[in-house]
Design a protein around this motif. Sequence first.
Motif, short mmCIF file in Angstrom:
data_model
loop_
_atom_site.label_atom_id
_atom_site.label_comp_id
_atom_site.label_asym_id
_atom_site.label_seq_id
_atom_site.Cartn_x
_atom_site.Cartn_y
_atom_site.Cartn_z
N MET A 1 -5.38 7.19 2.15
CA MET A 1 -5.46 8.60 2.52
C MET A 1 -4.44 8.92 3.61
O MET A 1 -3.78 9.98 3.59
CB MET A 1 -6.88 8.95 2.99
N ASP A 2 -4.29 8.03 4.58
CA ASP A 2 -3.31 8.25 5.65
C ASP A 2 -1.89 8.30 5.09
O ASP A 2 -1.04 9.03 5.60
CB ASP A 2 -3.40 7.13 6.69
N LEU A 3 -1.66 7.50 4.04
CA LEU A 3 -0.32 7.47 3.45
C LEU A 3 -0.10 8.63 2.49
O LEU A 3 1.00 8.76 1.92
CB LEU A 3 -0.11 6.13 2.71
N GLY A 4 -1.10 9.44 2.24
CA GLY A 4 -0.95 10.62 1.40
C GLY A 4 -1.09 10.34 -0.08
O GLY A 4 -0.67 11.17 -0.91
N HIS A 5 -1.73 9.22 -0.47
CA HIS A 5 -1.86 8.89 -1.88
C HIS A 5 -3.10 9.56 -2.53
O HIS A 5 -3.15 9.64 -3.76
CB HIS A 5 -1.96 7.37 -2.07
N THR A 6 -4.06 9.95 -1.72
CA THR A 6 -5.27 10.54 -2.30
C THR A 6 -5.95 11.41 -1.26
O THR A 6 -5.81 11.19 -0.05
CB THR A 6 -6.24 9.44 -2.79
N ILE B 1 -0.70 -14.60 1.58
CA ILE B 1 -0.61 -13.23 1.09
C ILE B 1 0.20 -12.40 2.07
O ILE B 1 0.33 -12.76 3.24
CB ILE B 1 -2.01 -12.60 0.87
N GLU B 2 0.72 -11.28 1.58
CA GLU B 2 1.43 -10.32 2.44
C GLU B 2 1.00 -8.93 2.03
O GLU B 2 1.12 -8.55 0.86
CB GLU B 2 2.94 -10.48 2.28
N VAL B 3 0.48 -8.18 3.02
CA VAL B 3 0.03 -6.82 2.76
C VAL B 3 0.96 -5.88 3.52
O VAL B 3 1.03 -5.95 4.77
CB VAL B 3 -1.43 -6.61 3.17
N ILE B 4 1.68 -5.07 2.81
CA ILE B 4 2.63 -4.13 3.40
C ILE B 4 1.96 -2.76 3.55
O ILE B 4 1.36 -2.27 2.59
CB ILE B 4 3.89 -4.00 2.55
N GLY B 5 2.05 -2.19 4.74
CA GLY B 5 1.46 -0.86 4.98
C GLY B 5 0.02 -0.92 5.37
O GLY B 5 -0.68 0.10 5.39
N ASP B 6 -0.51 -2.11 5.68
CA ASP B 6 -1.92 -2.26 6.02
C ASP B 6 -2.19 -1.64 7.40
O ASP B 6 -1.42 -1.83 8.32
CB ASP B 6 -2.31 -3.74 6.02
N LEU C 1 0.82 -1.21 0.00
CA LEU C 1 0.00 0.00 0.00
C LEU C 1 0.85 1.26 0.00
O LEU C 1 0.36 2.34 -0.34
CB LEU C 1 -0.93 0.01 1.22
N ASN C 2 2.12 1.12 0.38
CA ASN C 2 3.00 2.29 0.44
C ASN C 2 3.25 2.86 -0.96
O ASN C 2 3.35 4.07 -1.13
CB ASN C 2 4.32 1.94 1.11
N ASP C 3 3.39 1.96 -1.94
CA ASP C 3 3.62 2.45 -3.32
C ASP C 3 2.52 2.00 -4.28
O ASP C 3 2.68 2.08 -5.50
CB ASP C 3 4.98 2.00 -3.83
N LYS C 4 1.41 1.45 -3.71
CA LYS C 4 0.22 1.07 -4.48
C LYS C 4 0.55 0.03 -5.56
O LYS C 4 0.12 0.15 -6.71
CB LYS C 4 -0.46 2.30 -5.11
N THR C 5 1.31 -0.99 -5.23
CA THR C 5 1.69 -2.01 -6.20
C THR C 5 1.29 -3.38 -5.70
O THR C 5 1.10 -3.62 -4.49
CB THR C 5 3.20 -2.00 -6.47
N ILE C 6 1.20 -4.31 -6.65
CA ILE C 6 1.09 -5.73 -6.31
C ILE C 6 2.26 -6.44 -6.99
O ILE C 6 2.73 -6.03 -8.05
CB ILE C 6 -0.27 -6.35 -6.73
N GLY C 7 2.76 -7.48 -6.33
CA GLY C 7 3.88 -8.24 -6.87
C GLY C 7 3.87 -9.64 -6.29
O GLY C 7 2.90 -10.07 -5.65
#
Length: 323
Positions: free
Chosen positions: A250-255, A318-323, A189-195
């Motif tokens: 929103m908390d991370l400042g993306h929108t 799964i692994e969710v970073i920044g959740d 979620l920090n850089d809005k990517t999936i990998g």
Amino acid sequence: MRAYNLTAEDGFKAATLFIFLFLVFQLGAFLGQASARLYSEHETIDRLQSRISLDLQFLDVGNSTLNTPPNQYTLKDYLTRLNKALAEPNTGIGLVSIQSVSADNTAADFANARLTPITLQNSEQTVQIQVASLPLYRYLAFSPLAFFAAAIMVPVLMNIRPTRKAQKAEPVVVEEPKVTLVPKLVINLNDKTIGNSINAVTVQLQNKPLCFYTALLHYCIDNPDALLLHHKDIPPELTNQANKAFGRLMDLGHTKRKRPDFNANLDKTLSEIRAALDEVFAGYSEEKAKYYPPRAQGEGSRSKQHSYALPRLYAHEIEVIGD
């Protein structure tokens, strides 16, 4: 020559143990030497006493009843002859006096001697004799046996053994088991990517599909038998999960925009998610299947009975970073 693998600490311990054992064994040797000397003295004095007892009838030792003094000349001569006899085998015993008549040169030969008084009784009177014995320390000596016993016991007690040259063994080639890496989904979620967890391939998603997909994963893990149909609104629990993910962005400042309607354009949202998964899991089609929202089957663009819920999924997959 044999080599011994000893450290400085081992050498100090060995030296200390050797000194301790040597002192113990040497003390035992001293006790044995002293005991042997006392036994020898006792036998010599017994023989001397028996000899004097037999000679008393021929000696002029005086008579206290008749008030006659002892014959100094004859007693001194007798003392000299007995001391000469005692000196020849080096008994370490000397006759000092008989009836207060002292032998000549006895004091010089028996300096620091131990004096033993002896009382003899004949038919007429009591005869006092004094015998000198050399000090015990003159008979104590270094024991080679104590030294060698300590030297032998040290390696035994410390388990010191000569080091053996290791024979060169042919290297054994051990084949390492091949570990097959299984990719798992990683959402950042920090850089809005999936990998995936295998390589560096990542795809950036828009806010809406990223939040919806994150919520869909959590929802399907918590509800493995869920049925999500296209013609029905998404469940409130799924909506809440998607809103929570959007709030995190929103908390991370993306929108700073308001929360989107996740029911609107659901097919487009799912298509964007599938396209990103196709790119991330290229070459891992079997592993991709568990993360891939199923496509609609049947006539037309979709079937009313089609569910886009994910197959059975577990949290560790799964692994969710920044959740």
